[in-house]
Enzyme design. Structure first.
Site, short mmCIF file in Angstrom:
data_model
loop_
_atom_site.label_atom_id
_atom_site.label_comp_id
_atom_site.label_asym_id
_atom_site.label_seq_id
_atom_site.Cartn_x
_atom_site.Cartn_y
_atom_site.Cartn_z
N HIS A 79 -7.20 -5.88 -1.42
CA HIS A 79 -6.04 -5.04 -1.12
C HIS A 79 -5.05 -5.72 -0.17
CE1 HIS A 79 -3.97 -1.17 -0.74
NE2 HIS A 79 -4.00 -1.29 0.59
N ASP B 141 -9.30 -4.91 -5.69
CA ASP B 141 -8.83 -3.97 -4.67
C ASP B 141 -9.74 -2.74 -4.67
OD1 ASP B 141 -7.45 -2.12 -3.07
OD2 ASP B 141 -5.48 -2.80 -3.76
N SER C 266 0.83 -1.20 0.00
CA SER C 266 0.00 0.00 0.00
C SER C 266 0.87 1.25 0.00
CB SER C 266 -0.96 -0.05 1.20
OG SER C 266 -2.00 0.88 1.05
#
Length: 442
Positions: free
Chosen positions: A375, A340, A248
């Protein structure tokens, strides 16, 4: 005769084994139920209490074979929290028990203690009330992030807030900087597991580190360069064989330093669920400021779950707003989930691929893209959290974030990506080095 009836109600000879009973979290186990009545409906149940006190469970419905045996690795679950032949379904399908508060996510805090899972067998196909029933058999399983001999070392030198995990053995070992995302904190479990596979991995807190907590200022590029230099100079680390892994927001830093830092000469880099889109002028403060400028693109589901994947879309064409990955000189692995909902990782990966093809360095790129994965692509068998509570580091506001992913496909992606990530690291960090590390035998 009364004794025989009692035996039928509760067979006392049912045997349950889980092998290995103590292993790493990414290691498969075999669950075997024996000595049951042939063709007997049974429920196999897994339960775990996290360090935060919350309880999780998973269960599956099986029917014993003609010999009175169930092998979870080979037999088909016909219902429960998963169905089909799923050797590790009792782990990856773990969910908070009914009545738990919403938005929970399972994360190990103390990696020096194992996850303890209780596996039990119940008569019949149960879906609830496990606490009110007496199991036919039960056993405990330990799941570790730290293999025997792995050393955990708190790092405060050079202003760093970090934890270094050194593999078992004399070394020296390849090194890796491990960066998590926008939630901050010092998250250690992935680094501990990488050390269990022969890599000197250092988990680095860069959002809620001591420097930021004391000064109120965000760290600059030199903070990450200091972390790299610390690894490079460590006597147990091979100074020319250091990688960086970011998830991320950690990806934003990994890509930027991999391309532009004159100090950090990475052997390879791994990006999980991230993007190259960020202003090239400035560093973390400016990057988060840019994201915040686009916060008006945030969407919310009917359940008030925040979706941030549109913040950076469409992917800008302005070269000053994205890392020039065409200048990348080390191998890069991109791992993305196509469902995601938190970040535009898939669109970013496609743009990175195009940029590298145009620049002629696409031979350095390995792209793993998983349909219906979200994600939070974590180590294997980590329970899937489609959404969870998330505290924004800057505003300190707690909200529900939608991460995305479908449980079965996401779990498959985690297992596949981790295996390929270890192979990628072995190839690029251990190439040409003789080692007795577990990683060298993959």
């Amino acid at each position: 005769m009364p004794q025989q009836l009692k035996m039928e109600e509760k067979p006392c000879c049912v045997a349950l084994s889980v092998q290995p009973s103590r292993g790493l979290v990414d290691e498969k186990f075999v669950v075997l139920v024996q000595n049951t009545v042939p063709s007997c409906p049974l429920t196999i149940h897994a339960s775990h209490q996290c360090e935060d006190g919350h309880s999780w469970h998973a269960f599956a419905h099986y029917t014993s074979d003609a010999s009175g045996v169930i092998n979870v690795s080979e037999d088909c679950s016909v219902g429960g929290t998963y169905s089909g032949v799923e050797a590790m379904g009792l782990l990856w399908s773990l969910k908070p028990v009914p009545g738990s508060k919403p938005g929970l996510r399972m994360r190990k805090k103390n990696v020096q203690a194992p996850m303890v899972i209780t596996i039990s067998v119940y008569k019949g196909h149960l879906t609830e009330g496990f606490g009110d029933q007496v199991p036919l058999a039960g056993t405990e399983v330990e799941r570790w992030y730290m293999a025997p001999g792995v050393r955990r070392i708190a790092v405060t030198e050079d202003g760093l807030t970090a934890t270094l995990f050194l593999p078992s053995g004399p070394g020296p070992f390849p090194g890796l900087l491990d960066l998590w995302g926008g939630g901050g904190q010092l998250v250690e479990y992935r680094a501990a597991l990488l050390a269990s596979h022969g890599i000197a991995a250092m988990a680095l807190d860069y959002l809620t580190c001591k420097y930021t907590m004391e000064t109120g200022k965000m760290v600059e590029q030199d903070y990450f360069e200091a972390a790299y230099t610390f690894l490079q100079k460590h006597p147990k680390v091979l100074s020319s064989r250091i990688a960086m892994l970011g998830l991320s927001l950690g990806t934003s830093i990994t890509l930027k330093t991999a391309v532009y830092s004159e100090v950090m000469k990475l052997r390879c880099a791994v990006s999980i669920s991230g993007s190259h889109v960020q202003p090239l002028d400035g560093f973390l403060k400016e990057t988060l400021g840019y994201f915040n400028e686009n916060s008006g693109k945030t969407c919310f589901t009917e359940d008030n779950e925040a979706i941030w994947r549109n913040l950076l879309l469409p992917i800008p064409t302005d070269p000053s707003l994205k890392v020039d990955v065409g200048k990348l000189q080390c191998p890069l692995m991109l791992i993305v989930g196509e469902d995601d909902q938190n970040w535009c990782a898939y669109e970013s990966a496609m743009d990175i691929k195009e940029m590298m093809e145009r620049a002629g360095n696409s031979h350095l790129l390995t792209l793993l893209s998983y349909p219906n994965a979200g994600h939070l692509i974590e180590p294997p068998y980590t329970p899937h959290a489609r959404s969870s509570l998330f505290r924004d580091v800057k505003s300190r506001q707690m909200l529900m974030a939608l991460w995305g992913g479908q449980t079965l496909e996401h779990s498959r992606a985690q297992e596949d990506a981790w295996r390929k990530l270890l192979v990628f690291l072995r190839k690029n960090l251990y190439g040409g080095v003789k080692s007795t590390s577990p990683l060298s035998n993959l």
